[in-house]
Scaffold this motif. Structure first.
Motif, mmCIF file in Angstrom:
data_model
loop_
_atom_site.group_PDB
_atom_site.id
_atom_site.type_symbol
_atom_site.label_atom_id
_atom_site.label_comp_id
_atom_site.label_asym_id
_atom_site.label_seq_id
_atom_site.Cartn_x
_atom_site.Cartn_y
_atom_site.Cartn_z
ATOM 1 N N THR A 113 0.811 -1.335 -0.050
ATOM 2 C CA THR A 113 0.209 0.008 0.132
ATOM 3 C C THR A 113 0.715 1.296 0.137
ATOM 4 N N ARG A 114 0.548 2.197 -0.794
ATOM 5 C CA ARG A 114 1.126 3.465 -0.873
ATOM 6 C C ARG A 114 0.599 4.374 -0.023
ATOM 7 N N LEU A 115 1.422 5.006 0.874
ATOM 8 C CA LEU A 115 0.821 5.830 2.028
ATOM 9 C C LEU A 115 1.240 7.254 1.357
ATOM 10 N N PHE A 116 0.181 8.277 1.656
ATOM 11 C CA PHE A 116 0.353 9.656 1.268
ATOM 12 C C PHE A 116 0.119 10.387 2.677
ATOM 13 N N LEU A 117 0.945 11.127 3.196
ATOM 14 C CA LEU A 117 0.694 12.186 4.333
ATOM 15 C C LEU A 117 0.511 13.439 3.957
ATOM 16 N N CYS A 118 -0.459 14.029 3.894
ATOM 17 C CA CYS A 118 -0.899 15.326 3.365
ATOM 18 C C CYS A 118 -1.109 16.581 4.415
ATOM 19 N N GLY A 119 -0.769 17.676 4.039
ATOM 20 C CA GLY A 119 -1.053 18.893 5.005
ATOM 21 C C GLY A 119 -0.042 18.947 6.126
ATOM 22 N N LEU A 120 1.100 18.378 6.267
ATOM 23 C CA LEU A 120 1.900 18.436 7.737
ATOM 24 C C LEU A 120 2.093 19.993 7.817
ATOM 25 N N ARG A 121 1.747 19.974 9.466
ATOM 26 C CA ARG A 121 2.144 21.279 10.097
ATOM 27 C C ARG A 121 3.724 21.348 10.332
ATOM 28 N N PRO A 122 4.185 22.722 10.471
ATOM 29 C CA PRO A 122 5.481 22.459 10.978
ATOM 30 C C PRO A 122 6.256 21.779 12.007
ATOM 31 N N GLN A 123 5.409 21.651 13.028
ATOM 32 C CA GLN A 123 5.878 20.898 14.199
ATOM 33 C C GLN A 123 5.960 19.427 13.839
ATOM 34 N N PRO A 124 4.880 18.836 13.505
ATOM 35 C CA PRO A 124 4.784 17.385 13.046
ATOM 36 C C PRO A 124 5.848 17.018 12.050
ATOM 37 N N GLN A 125 6.036 18.089 11.085
ATOM 38 C CA GLN A 125 6.971 17.972 9.916
ATOM 39 C C GLN A 125 8.472 17.658 10.240
ATOM 40 N N LYS A 126 8.709 18.818 11.398
ATOM 41 C CA LYS A 126 9.996 18.857 11.834
ATOM 42 C C LYS A 126 10.180 17.309 12.720
ATOM 43 N N VAL A 127 9.461 17.166 13.582
ATOM 44 C CA VAL A 127 9.550 15.683 14.453
ATOM 45 C C VAL A 127 9.858 14.478 13.446
ATOM 46 N N LEU A 128 8.805 14.381 12.391
ATOM 47 C CA LEU A 128 9.109 13.229 11.473
ATOM 48 C C LEU A 128 10.321 13.154 10.724
ATOM 49 N N ALA A 129 10.753 14.394 10.180
ATOM 50 C CA ALA A 129 11.949 14.644 9.509
ATOM 51 C C ALA A 129 13.145 14.324 10.362
ATOM 52 N N GLY A 130 13.132 14.845 11.507
ATOM 53 C CA GLY A 130 14.180 14.605 12.606
ATOM 54 C C GLY A 130 14.283 13.143 12.875
#
Length: 582
Positions: free
Chosen positions: A537-554
């Motif tokens: 299954t391909r998973l698409f994450l959409c509309g990430l806000r700055p704090q969640p994006q920073k945590v997930l990227a980190g």
């Protein structure tokens, strides 16, 4: 001129720790201000004189220890504190913990615990924990405060009735049983002195509230005992009088083993000092419109406890009742609190011989009034009408304070309140399924009112129609998260997604309504990515806000194979309908 709000200052600089005494002198301090501070300082000293001795006796120490604490710690707290009106000294909040520490570890153990608590408070202030005190729930504070009031009240029954007991047990139930067994030793003369002192206090407070009711009651009782040579216990008969000097600084033997065994008690003292002092400062702010510096106040409380411990005093904190008296008496600056300590020193040097005649029954009456004021019966009753979770926290904290131990009560109350808070937060998180047309409409329109969230297990909130898959391909699921994704709700994400029948070819998870995410929530996302990869299954994450994006990227999750990050659902749908672009 009102104090400048903290937001208007350099909140990251040294001004956070600038004593209000310095601020007052910079603004200009004249002879009229000094005169008014002297009057208010004298008024507070008159109130603090009998109260300091009574609190020391209730704590299992000699009365002069209470005076030393009020003099030494009171001066330091006012001189270095972040409040213009704070009055420091021994308070009822410490009675239980101090009594237990002295009973278990001796007075030297109390000195070490007080020094440790002072260091903890200084570190807390420098770490800027002062603003965190507001996160302690009211049911916890009211629970242990009311519990302390009950313990103080029952501890004074012995001296109130003049019971003859070889030893007073520390445990609440055992204490009640021991006093009941000693009921035949009741002394009518002692009881009459206590009831008379209590009547004077109540009458003075109702008819002339500005008068020092405690001092008046204790003075009248002492004159009656001295004139009639009555056979009742006094400070002189039980403690051999009060020393007319403070003495030189002295430290007990401090070892690592001693530090470790006293660590819980020191933490409790520091916690109580921090809570009580900042609550007192907040009360002062409400009465005057001023603003205190919470972190500076914690540092001052730490310094006050350190100096008090070095001179053999008790733990100290801001005293709400004495601070309120200071304000009502017209105090202008911290000089009032410093002068209150000076006046107490003069009283101690001059009036020490007269203290021998003070009956313990009168001091018991004083402490019973203190306990009644601490009990906050109205607030306790109001909280009992609150949500069931808050009621549970209140009752558990109160019960453990009375029946077990104050340290255990605070820990249990805070942990239980935190668990209830996390439960409430988890209930506010929504995991929703929506149609393709609705989802795209959300992203196209900037109006919050155009959003349509359809709970997976409920009909549309705006109609009776069941959930539909209008516009959604058979191999696509679209879900939206709403609310913070933290460890309390992370498992719900897995549970809801696992309930989807089969595993679709594509899965869109919209997170535009997720303001924050913690490590547990990020791990759930990572787990879901792995699950989708295993099932193709391909998973698409959409509309990430700055704090969640920073945590997930980190945490390296956004780089995982099979995960696609898109700006919105429309962009994800475009990639899904154009496989070559994906």
């Amino acid at each position: 001129m009102r104090d400048t709000p903290a937001s208007a200052k350099n909140s990251s600089g040294w001004t956070l720790f600038l004593p209000k005494l310095v601020t007052v002198f910079r603004e200009g301090y004249g002879l009229a201000d000094l005169r008014q501070d002297a009057i208010s300082g004298l008024t507070v000293a008159v109130v603090a004189l009998p109260l300091s001795m009574a609190l020391a006796i209730a704590s299992g120490a000699s009365p002069d220890k209470g005076l030393i604490t009020a003099i030494i710690a009171g001066f330091v707290i006012s001189a270095f504190g972040g409040s213009r009106f704070q009055i420091g000294g021994p308070t009822g909040a410490f009675v239980v913990v101090v009594f237990n520490v002295i009973a278990q570890y001796g007075y030297d153990g109390l000195i070490i615990a007080t020094l440790m608590a002072g260091i903890m408070l200084i570190i807390a202030g420098l770490a800027r924990f002062g603003t965190w005190i507001k996160y302690i729930p009211e049911p916890v504070v009211t629970g242990f405060t009311s519990g302390i009031a009950v313990i103080i009240f029952t501890s004074q029954i012995k001296d109130l009735f003049g019971l003859k007991m070889a030893e007073m047990p520390a445990e609440f139930i055992a204490k009640i049983e021991a006093m009941w067994q000693a009921r035949d030793t009741l002394d009518p003369v002692n009881l009459a002195i206590a009831v008379g002192a209590l009547a004077v206090i109540i009458l003075a407070r109702r008819t002339a509230p500005k008068l020092p009711s405690f001092l008046i009651a204790v003075t009248i009782a002492s004159l009656i005992v001295a004139a009639g040579n009555l056979p009742v216990d006094t400070i002189g008969s039980r403690f051999g009088g009060i020393s007319a000097n403070i003495g030189l600084p002295h430290l007990p033997t401090i070892t690592m083993a001693r530090i470790m065994e006293l660590m819980p008690s020191a933490f409790t003292i520091a916690f109580l000092a921090g809570i009580e002092s900042l609550l007192s400062a907040m009360v002062a702010d409400g009465m005057t419109g001023r603003r205190h510096r919470s972190n500076c106040e914690l540092v001052a409380q730490g310094l006050g406890n350190l100096v008090s411990g070095v001179f053999g005093g008790l733990p100290a904190t801001g005293a709400i009742a004495r601070t309120a008296t200071n304000i009502r008496s017209g105090a202008k600056s911290p000089v009032s609190g410093m002068l209150h300590a000076v006046f107490l020193l003069i009283f101690m040097l001059v009036l020490a011989p007269l203290a021998n005649y003070i009956p313990l029954a009168a001091l018991a009456a004083v402490l019973m009034v203190v306990a009644w004021n601490m009990s906050e019966i109205d607030r306790f009753a109001r909280l009992l009408r609150g949500p069931i979770g808050d009621r549970l926290v209140l009752i558990v904290t109160f019960g453990l304070t009375v029946m077990v131990d104050l340290t255990v009560a605070i820990q249990a109350g805070v942990v239980l309140a935190a668990i209830l808070f996390m439960h409430r937060m988890s209930e506010s998180v929504i995991i929703s399924q929506t149609s393709a047309s609705d989802a795209v409409g959300d992203d196209v329109s900037s109006s919050a009112s155009s959003r349509v969230l359809i709970r997976q297990d409920q009909p549309d909130a705006t109609s009776d129609r069941p959930i539909t898959r209008e516009g959604i391909p058979d191999n696509l699921e679209i879900y939206r998260l709403s609310g913070p994704l933290f460890f309390g709700v992370a498992n719900r994400l897995t549970d809801v997604i696992d309930s989807v029948a089969g595993y679709p070819r594509d899965f869109i998870l919209c997170m535009d309504d997720v303001p924050m995410i913690d490590a547990s929530g990020a791990s759930r996302i990572e787990h879901f990515v792995s699950t989708c990869n295993r099932h193709g299954t391909r998973l698409f994450l959409c509309g990430l806000r700055p704090q969640p994006q920073k945590v997930l990227a980190g945490m390296g999750i956004l780089d995982r194979t099979g995960l696609h990050v898109e700006a919105d659902i429309a962009a994800a749908l475009q990639k899904i309908t154009q496989p070559s672009a994906a």
